[in-house]
Design a protein around this motif. Sequence first.
Motif, PDB file in Angstrom:
ATOM      1  N   LYS A 242      -1.223  14.965   9.358  1.00  0.00           N
ATOM      2  CA  LYS A 242      -0.449  13.729   9.335  1.00  0.00           C
ATOM      3  C   LYS A 242      -0.824  12.793   8.186  1.00  0.00           C
ATOM      4  CE  LYS A 242       1.712  15.043  12.979  1.00  0.00           C
ATOM      5  NZ  LYS A 242       3.102  15.537  12.862  1.00  0.00           N
ATOM      6  N   SER A 243      -1.641  13.262   7.275  1.00  0.00           N
ATOM      7  CA  SER A 243      -2.017  12.443   6.127  1.00  0.00           C
ATOM      8  C   SER A 243      -0.787  12.152   5.279  1.00  0.00           C
ATOM      9  CB  SER A 243      -3.074  13.170   5.282  1.00  0.00           C
ATOM     10  OG  SER A 243      -3.207  12.546   4.021  1.00  0.00           O
ATOM     11  N   ILE A 244      -0.532  10.881   5.011  1.00  0.00           N
ATOM     12  CA  ILE A 244       0.632  10.506   4.205  1.00  0.00           C
ATOM     13  C   ILE A 244       0.506  11.055   2.789  1.00  0.00           C
ATOM     14  CG2 ILE A 244      -0.463   8.284   3.683  1.00  0.00           C
ATOM     15  CD1 ILE A 244       3.314   9.084   3.813  1.00  0.00           C
ATOM     16  N   VAL A 245      -0.717  11.073   2.258  1.00  0.00           N
ATOM     17  CA  VAL A 245      -0.936  11.592   0.904  1.00  0.00           C
ATOM     18  C   VAL A 245      -0.635  13.090   0.854  1.00  0.00           C
ATOM     19  CG1 VAL A 245      -2.638  11.996  -0.921  1.00  0.00           C
ATOM     20  CG2 VAL A 245      -2.639   9.829   0.345  1.00  0.00           C
ATOM     21  N   TYR A 246      -1.122  13.803   1.834  1.00  0.00           N
ATOM     22  CA  TYR A 246      -0.880  15.246   1.932  1.00  0.00           C
ATOM     23  C   TYR A 246       0.612  15.537   1.952  1.00  0.00           C
ATOM     24  CZ  TYR A 246      -1.074  19.957   4.062  1.00  0.00           C
ATOM     25  OH  TYR A 246      -0.908  21.289   4.349  1.00  0.00           O
TER      26      TYR A 246
ATOM     27  N   THR B 249      -7.389   5.280   2.118  1.00  0.00           N
ATOM     28  CA  THR B 249      -6.382   6.216   1.615  1.00  0.00           C
ATOM     29  C   THR B 249      -5.971   5.847   0.196  1.00  0.00           C
ATOM     30  OG1 THR B 249      -5.514   6.561   3.848  1.00  0.00           O
ATOM     31  CG2 THR B 249      -4.093   7.180   2.014  1.00  0.00           C
ATOM     32  N   VAL B 250      -5.722   4.554  -0.029  1.00  0.00           N
ATOM     33  CA  VAL B 250      -5.308   4.077  -1.350  1.00  0.00           C
ATOM     34  C   VAL B 250      -6.405   4.319  -2.373  1.00  0.00           C
ATOM     35  CG1 VAL B 250      -4.605   2.075  -2.701  1.00  0.00           C
ATOM     36  CG2 VAL B 250      -3.791   2.337  -0.358  1.00  0.00           C
ATOM     37  N   ILE B 251      -7.638   4.017  -2.003  1.00  0.00           N
ATOM     38  CA  ILE B 251      -8.766   4.200  -2.921  1.00  0.00           C
ATOM     39  C   ILE B 251      -8.946   5.674  -3.271  1.00  0.00           C
ATOM     40  CG2 ILE B 251     -11.279   4.018  -3.155  1.00  0.00           C
ATOM     41  CD1 ILE B 251     -11.120   1.478  -1.427  1.00  0.00           C
ATOM     42  N   GLY B 252      -8.823   6.539  -2.258  1.00  0.00           N
ATOM     43  CA  GLY B 252      -8.967   7.976  -2.512  1.00  0.00           C
ATOM     44  C   GLY B 252      -7.910   8.504  -3.460  1.00  0.00           C
ATOM     45  N   LEU B 253      -6.673   8.061  -3.261  1.00  0.00           N
ATOM     46  CA  LEU B 253      -5.589   8.501  -4.133  1.00  0.00           C
ATOM     47  C   LEU B 253      -5.738   7.903  -5.528  1.00  0.00           C
ATOM     48  CD1 LEU B 253      -3.093  10.195  -4.373  1.00  0.00           C
ATOM     49  CD2 LEU B 253      -1.746   8.315  -3.462  1.00  0.00           C
TER      50      LEU B 253
ATOM     51  N   ILE C  90       3.950   5.833  -5.569  1.00  0.00           N
ATOM     52  CA  ILE C  90       3.926   5.873  -7.032  1.00  0.00           C
ATOM     53  C   ILE C  90       2.809   6.770  -7.542  1.00  0.00           C
ATOM     54  CG2 ILE C  90       3.522   4.519  -9.126  1.00  0.00           C
ATOM     55  CD1 ILE C  90       4.925   2.182  -7.750  1.00  0.00           C
ATOM     56  N   MET C  91       1.609   6.597  -7.000  1.00  0.00           N
ATOM     57  CA  MET C  91       0.474   7.390  -7.465  1.00  0.00           C
ATOM     58  C   MET C  91       0.643   8.865  -7.127  1.00  0.00           C
ATOM     59  SD  MET C  91      -2.933   4.989  -6.977  1.00  0.00           S
ATOM     60  CE  MET C  91      -2.643   4.588  -5.245  1.00  0.00           C
ATOM     61  N   SER C  92       1.181   9.149  -5.936  1.00  0.00           N
ATOM     62  CA  SER C  92       1.415  10.546  -5.553  1.00  0.00           C
ATOM     63  C   SER C  92       2.419  11.197  -6.494  1.00  0.00           C
ATOM     64  CB  SER C  92       1.939  10.618  -4.113  1.00  0.00           C
ATOM     65  OG  SER C  92       0.996  10.134  -3.195  1.00  0.00           O
ATOM     66  N   ALA C  93       3.484  10.472  -6.819  1.00  0.00           N
ATOM     67  CA  ALA C  93       4.507  10.988  -7.718  1.00  0.00           C
ATOM     68  C   ALA C  93       3.923  11.256  -9.107  1.00  0.00           C
ATOM     69  CB  ALA C  93       5.672  10.015  -7.814  1.00  0.00           C
TER      70      ALA C  93
ATOM     71  N   ARG D 191       0.834  -1.205   0.000  1.00  0.00           N
ATOM     72  CA  ARG D 191       0.000   0.000   0.000  1.00  0.00           C
ATOM     73  C   ARG D 191       0.866   1.251   0.000  1.00  0.00           C
ATOM     74  NH1 ARG D 191      -3.476  -2.873   3.745  1.00  0.00           N
ATOM     75  NH2 ARG D 191      -2.507  -1.771   5.493  1.00  0.00           N
ATOM     76  N   LEU D 192       1.962   1.225   0.782  1.00  0.00           N
ATOM     77  CA  LEU D 192       2.875   2.364   0.822  1.00  0.00           C
ATOM     78  C   LEU D 192       3.483   2.607  -0.545  1.00  0.00           C
ATOM     79  CD1 LEU D 192       4.547   4.549   2.200  1.00  0.00           C
ATOM     80  CD2 LEU D 192       6.174   2.768   2.905  1.00  0.00           C
TER      81      LEU D 192
END
Length: 214
Positions: free
Chosen positions: A90-94, A191-195, A12-15, A6-7
């Motif tokens: 603290k959101s990892i995506v943020y 989180t994964v689904i949202g991203l 990858i998706m964030s990048a 998941r990490l």
Amino acid sequence: MKHRLRLLLIIIMSALVVVIAYIFLHESGHSLVAALCGAENIHISIINAHSLWTGGSFSDRTRALCNAAGVIYPFSISYIGILLYTKENKSIVYQLIYFFMVVSVAGSGIAWIALPVYTIFVPLPNTSEDVFKFLDSSGISPIVVSLVSMVVVLGNLYFAKKKGLFDTYIQILKNIGKEEAGGAKLITNKTVIGLAAAMFIAVIFVVLLELRNC
């Protein structure tokens, strides 16, 4: 294992989202100046990373501005973004989105630091590189361009560091590696689904943009 997978997906998706956003901002900078100079039929391509238009009345100054706008616009957005950044989130995506954006924008400025110095020792290359076209149109000393670019890039990184962006990013990654410290809670399926949804929207945006150019 699922935790690490998941990490990896989130990174990858964030990048990818940031890459798409940066290319769009870069080409939008060029296009905005071109539009102000009367250009028409402006088309932006994310896949080919370029913008095209027809017409427009450009002087040496506006042509130089158009060449520089591709880096000025993303840096402007980056500075504003850092100003609005909240390290308490603290959101990892943020944190990933902010980190990748700041780093990618700062990285794009390296060419504006190094390439002007390069032209001191060799004739100005006849290429499509924005930096070289800017130097040719503006007539500004390469040393001045390099020094100003260095100040802008370092200022961007210093501002981000001062706001705690890098420290918070590192701390979150440390916590993610310790599931007992709550790392697992930072990376949920939601989180994964949202991203993934954000990535899907970004891809659709790119497709529609490319179809418009056909």
